[in-house]
Design a protein around this motif. Structure first.
Motif, short mmCIF file in Angstrom:
data_model
loop_
_atom_site.label_atom_id
_atom_site.label_comp_id
_atom_site.label_asym_id
_atom_site.label_seq_id
_atom_site.Cartn_x
_atom_site.Cartn_y
_atom_site.Cartn_z
N GLY A 94 0.73 -1.15 0.15
CA GLY A 94 0.14 -0.04 0.00
C GLY A 94 0.96 1.22 0.10
O GLY A 94 1.96 1.29 -0.72
N GLU A 95 0.54 2.19 0.81
CA GLU A 95 1.23 3.53 0.82
C GLU A 95 2.64 3.38 1.24
O GLU A 95 3.49 4.19 0.96
CB GLU A 95 0.59 4.51 1.64
N ASP A 96 2.86 2.25 2.06
CA ASP A 96 4.21 2.02 2.58
C ASP A 96 5.28 1.87 1.67
O ASP A 96 6.32 1.76 1.99
CB ASP A 96 4.24 0.95 3.73
N LEU A 97 4.88 1.67 0.48
CA LEU A 97 5.80 1.34 -0.73
C LEU A 97 6.48 2.79 -1.06
O LEU A 97 7.27 2.46 -1.90
CB LEU A 97 4.97 0.56 -1.87
N CYS A 98 5.93 3.73 -0.97
CA CYS A 98 6.16 5.02 -1.63
C CYS A 98 7.58 5.30 -1.60
O CYS A 98 8.27 5.52 -2.57
CB CYS A 98 5.25 6.05 -1.30
N LEU A 112 4.30 -3.22 -8.57
CA LEU A 112 4.55 -3.65 -7.21
C LEU A 112 3.03 -3.57 -6.18
O LEU A 112 2.71 -2.41 -6.19
CB LEU A 112 5.44 -2.67 -6.74
N LYS A 113 2.97 -4.69 -5.52
CA LYS A 113 1.96 -4.74 -4.42
C LYS A 113 2.45 -4.97 -3.00
O LYS A 113 2.07 -4.58 -2.03
CB LYS A 113 1.04 -5.86 -4.88
N TYR A 114 3.59 -5.88 -3.10
CA TYR A 114 4.49 -6.09 -1.87
C TYR A 114 5.62 -5.97 -2.24
O TYR A 114 6.14 -6.59 -3.14
CB TYR A 114 4.03 -7.74 -1.33
N LEU A 115 6.44 -5.70 -1.19
CA LEU A 115 8.04 -5.58 -1.03
C LEU A 115 8.20 -6.34 0.12
O LEU A 115 7.87 -5.56 1.53
CB LEU A 115 8.40 -4.16 -1.24
N HIS A 116 9.05 -7.40 0.19
CA HIS A 116 9.83 -8.03 1.30
C HIS A 116 11.20 -7.65 1.30
O HIS A 116 11.88 -7.83 0.15
CB HIS A 116 9.61 -9.43 1.13
N ILE A 117 11.75 -7.23 2.41
CA ILE A 117 13.15 -6.94 2.53
C ILE A 117 13.75 -7.52 3.59
O ILE A 117 13.25 -7.60 4.67
CB ILE A 117 13.13 -5.26 2.40
N LYS A 118 15.11 -8.05 3.45
CA LYS A 118 15.92 -8.48 4.45
C LYS A 118 17.16 -7.88 4.26
O LYS A 118 18.06 -8.26 3.13
CB LYS A 118 15.94 -9.96 4.68
N LYS A 119 17.92 -7.70 5.35
CA LYS A 119 19.34 -7.31 5.48
C LYS A 119 19.97 -8.43 5.78
O LYS A 119 19.94 -9.14 6.63
CB LYS A 119 19.58 -6.17 6.46
N ILE A 120 21.14 -8.79 5.02
CA ILE A 120 21.98 -10.02 5.07
C ILE A 120 23.13 -9.71 5.43
O ILE A 120 24.09 -9.02 4.54
CB ILE A 120 21.70 -11.03 3.86
N GLU A 121 23.73 -10.28 6.51
CA GLU A 121 25.29 -10.13 6.75
C GLU A 121 26.00 -11.27 5.99
O GLU A 121 25.67 -12.43 6.08
CB GLU A 121 25.51 -10.43 8.25
N ILE A 122 26.73 -10.84 4.93
CA ILE A 122 27.56 -11.57 3.99
C ILE A 122 28.98 -11.72 4.51
O ILE A 122 29.55 -12.58 3.79
CB ILE A 122 27.05 -11.11 2.64
#
Length: 167
Positions: A94-98, A112-122
């Motif tokens: 929703g609006e959180d995608l802006c 885009l309807k959903y965005l899944h994000i993860k920070k990964i320590e490499i």
């Protein structure tokens, strides 16, 4: 006509071309092939992996997004530190995608309807940012399954970083 016995060869523009004798040729493509296989294995349709480069995050790996999205996915460390502070999954819709539209082409952003994000320590104090885009009305991504397979990606990226530091 190409017979099945030509498995050691590649067909390029209708011609059979011998595999390169250069031992580094395969290594250059390996990370991209690995990322593509990773995405396909867990059924991801659109994925971007941002890697730190020259004091910002850049989309080095992408799958299923337009090339313009890969090119536009440049962002600062501060943007991500203020957006996702922990190494856990964040999901936006929703609006959180802006704030994230700037990272994608207009076509990818519009779908885009959903965005899944993860920070990964490499590597020690080195993080990548995994972005999974969905264009479905309801989220279909199983983050628990991705979490099970994610160590394969992390260890491969750490290996590639070690390999690049040797050169």
């Amino acid at each position: 006509k190409v017979e099945e016995s030509t498995t050691q060869n590649e067909i390029v523009n209708g011609n059979i071309e011998e595999e390169s004798s250069n031992p580094y040729a395969k290594k250059i493509d390996d990370p991209f092939v690995f990322f593509k296989n990773f995405c396909e294995e867990i059924g991801l349709q659109k994925t971007v992996l941002l890697i730190p480069h020259e004091n910002q995050y850049k989309a080095i790996f992408s799958y299923g997004v337009e090339s313009a999205s890969r090119d536009e996915s440049v962002s600062t460390f501060d943007f991500w530190d203020g957006t996702i502070s922990e190494n856990k999954w964040y999901s936006f819709f929703g609006e959180d995608l802006c704030p994230f539209y700037q990272l994608f082409s207009s076509d990818d952003a519009q779908l885009l309807k959903y965005l899944h994000i993860k920070k990964i320590e490499i590597a020690e104090n080195t993080f990548a940012i995994l972005l999974i885009l969905e264009d479905y009305a309801n989220s279909l991504i199983d983050l628990e399954t991705i979490e099970i397979i994610l160590p394969n990606l992390k260890s491969y990226l750490a290996y590639m970083i070690d390999l690049s530091n040797e050169n």
